[in-house]
Design a protein around this motif. Structure first.
Motif, PDB file in Angstrom:
ATOM      1  N   SER A 172       6.707  29.200  64.530  1.00  0.00           N
ATOM      2  CA  SER A 172       7.146  30.589  64.393  1.00  0.00           C
ATOM      3  C   SER A 172       7.811  31.016  65.688  1.00  0.00           C
ATOM      4  CB  SER A 172       5.986  31.525  64.063  1.00  0.00           C
ATOM      5  OG  SER A 172       5.149  31.719  65.175  1.00  0.00           O
ATOM      6  N   TYR A 231       5.475  29.546  68.675  1.00  0.00           N
ATOM      7  CA  TYR A 231       4.091  29.180  68.429  1.00  0.00           C
ATOM      8  C   TYR A 231       4.130  27.989  67.464  1.00  0.00           C
ATOM      9  CZ  TYR A 231       2.541  33.734  70.291  1.00  0.00           C
ATOM     10  OH  TYR A 231       2.287  34.831  71.076  1.00  0.00           O
ATOM     11  N   ALA A 272       4.253  23.453  61.527  1.00  0.00           N
ATOM     12  CA  ALA A 272       4.925  24.734  61.297  1.00  0.00           C
ATOM     13  C   ALA A 272       5.211  25.400  62.633  1.00  0.00           C
ATOM     14  CB  ALA A 272       4.076  25.645  60.407  1.00  0.00           C
ATOM     15  N   LYS A 304      -3.633  25.058  66.398  1.00  0.00           N
ATOM     16  CA  LYS A 304      -2.464  25.857  66.756  1.00  0.00           C
ATOM     17  C   LYS A 304      -2.285  25.870  68.264  1.00  0.00           C
ATOM     18  CE  LYS A 304      -5.189  30.112  66.891  1.00  0.00           C
ATOM     19  NZ  LYS A 304      -5.515  31.399  66.238  1.00  0.00           N
ATOM     20  N   TYR A 363       8.128  36.744  63.937  1.00  0.00           N
ATOM     21  CA  TYR A 363       7.158  35.645  63.814  1.00  0.00           C
ATOM     22  C   TYR A 363       7.265  34.918  62.481  1.00  0.00           C
ATOM     23  CZ  TYR A 363       5.106  37.766  67.936  1.00  0.00           C
ATOM     24  OH  TYR A 363       4.911  38.274  69.183  1.00  0.00           O
ATOM     25  N   LYS A 364       8.466  34.730  62.042  1.00  0.00           N
ATOM     26  CA  LYS A 364       8.681  34.023  60.779  1.00  0.00           C
ATOM     27  C   LYS A 364       8.159  32.593  60.903  1.00  0.00           C
ATOM     28  CE  LYS A 364      12.513  32.430  57.873  1.00  0.00           C
ATOM     29  NZ  LYS A 364      12.698  31.080  58.400  1.00  0.00           N
ATOM     30  N   LEU A 365       7.375  32.175  59.935  1.00  0.00           N
ATOM     31  CA  LEU A 365       6.756  30.855  59.951  1.00  0.00           C
ATOM     32  C   LEU A 365       7.581  29.889  59.109  1.00  0.00           C
ATOM     33  CD1 LEU A 365       4.108  29.610  61.087  1.00  0.00           C
ATOM     34  CD2 LEU A 365       3.071  30.078  58.884  1.00  0.00           C
ATOM     35  N   THR A 366       7.973  28.768  59.717  1.00  0.00           N
ATOM     36  CA  THR A 366       8.751  27.756  59.007  1.00  0.00           C
ATOM     37  C   THR A 366       7.965  26.454  58.984  1.00  0.00           C
ATOM     38  OG1 THR A 366      10.835  28.747  59.704  1.00  0.00           O
ATOM     39  CG2 THR A 366      10.907  26.454  58.983  1.00  0.00           C
ATOM     40  N   ASN A 372       0.181  39.082  60.464  1.00  0.00           N
ATOM     41  CA  ASN A 372       1.317  38.185  60.326  1.00  0.00           C
ATOM     42  C   ASN A 372       0.897  36.780  60.748  1.00  0.00           C
ATOM     43  OD1 ASN A 372       3.686  36.688  60.798  1.00  0.00           O
ATOM     44  ND2 ASN A 372       4.857  38.543  61.243  1.00  0.00           N
ATOM     45  N   SER A 373       0.973  35.824  59.809  1.00  0.00           N
ATOM     46  CA  SER A 373       0.458  34.480  60.083  1.00  0.00           C
ATOM     47  C   SER A 373       1.181  33.802  61.230  1.00  0.00           C
ATOM     48  CB  SER A 373       0.560  33.624  58.824  1.00  0.00           C
ATOM     49  OG  SER A 373       1.909  33.551  58.405  1.00  0.00           O
ATOM     50  N   GLY A 374       2.421  34.164  61.463  1.00  0.00           N
ATOM     51  CA  GLY A 374       3.185  33.525  62.520  1.00  0.00           C
ATOM     52  C   GLY A 374       2.768  33.922  63.923  1.00  0.00           C
ATOM     53  N   THR A 375       1.980  34.980  64.066  1.00  0.00           N
ATOM     54  CA  THR A 375       1.513  35.392  65.393  1.00  0.00           C
ATOM     55  C   THR A 375       0.337  34.542  65.860  1.00  0.00           C
ATOM     56  OG1 THR A 375      -0.109  36.976  64.567  1.00  0.00           O
ATOM     57  CG2 THR A 375       2.147  37.775  64.896  1.00  0.00           C
TER      58      THR A 375
END
Lengths: 114, 116
Positions: free
Chosen positions: A94, A32, A92, A49, A100-103, B97-100
């Motif tokens: 994920s 994502y 960013a 997004k 779903y780790k956001l980088t 979860n912000s990444g979703t």
């Protein structure tokens, strides 16, 4: 492991000119993608997004970004910028399904000059 | 509508001192995060929490501690301040979860910390 590269640390442009802020990512799984914006002396806020579906996504203030899977890119564009668009922009990514780790990328400072 | 509130806005510490950066949110979000932002380096995750009583390390946890006794509050503690901890610290929260992509990160306005 995923990573995000924002190719330009600073982009100066004149008001009403078009702009493109570049973002490339690497990941071994589906992703994502997000753009966040940080106005001076504030925290970040979500601009737009991409999760699925149409590869072109738009924000309410005229920015758009296109997901290009083959080039692993998610560049942000605006056809005509305003002084008020001056801010730092963060790409960013994920990993889908991998908690779903956001980088975040390192950011691109967009400065719009009159 | 306060959102995420961080205090203090600015602080200067001497090497070896300790302090707590306060963060509170009024959106009933389960997820809370602490990031540090250094010039040209983007944001690095220090610690995060998925709910009251649960915390976990991020990318750069060394030299920091957190606690999450309530849904609203997520303080960050620096025990022995070092010059390398000079940075801008951001607290953030999200409903999921912000990444979703289901729930964006909501950020506070940051705490600018200088350690000399």
């Amino acid at each position: 492991a995923q990573s995000v590269t924002q190719l330009d640390s600073q982009v100066p442009v004149f008001e009403e000119a078009p702009v493109e802020l570049r973002c490339n990512y690497s990941s071994s799984v589906s992703v994502y993608l997000f753009w966040y914006v940080q106005y001076p002396n504030q925290g970040l806020q979500l601009l737009l997004k991409y999760l699925s579906g149409s590869t072109l996504v738009e924000s309410i203030n005229g920015f758009e970004a296109e997901f290009n899977k083959s080039q692993t890119s998610f560049h942000l564009r605006k056809p005509s910028v305003h002084i008020s668009d001056t801010a730092e922009y963060f790409c960013a990514v994920s990993d889908v399904g991998s908690n779903y780790k956001l980088t975040f990328g390192k950011g691109t400072l967009l400065t719009v000059n009159p | 509508n306060a959102g995420v509130t961080q205090t203090p806005k600015f602080r200067i510490l001497k090497i070896g001192q300790s302090m707590t950066l306060q963060c509170t949110q009024d959106m009933n979000h389960n997820y809370m995060y602490w990031y540090r932002q250094d010039p040209g380096m983007g944001l690095k995750l220090i610690y995060y929490s998925v709910g009251a009583g649960i915390t976990d390390k991020g990318e750069v946890p060394n030299g920091y501690n957190v606690s999450r006794s309530t849904t609203e509050d997520f303080p960050l503690r620096l025990e022995l301040a070092a010059p390398s901890q000079t940075s801008v610290y951001f607290c953030a929260s999200s409903g999921k979860n912000s990444g979703t992509g289901e729930s964006p990160l909501h950020f506070g306005n940051g705490t600018r910390l200088t350690v000399t």
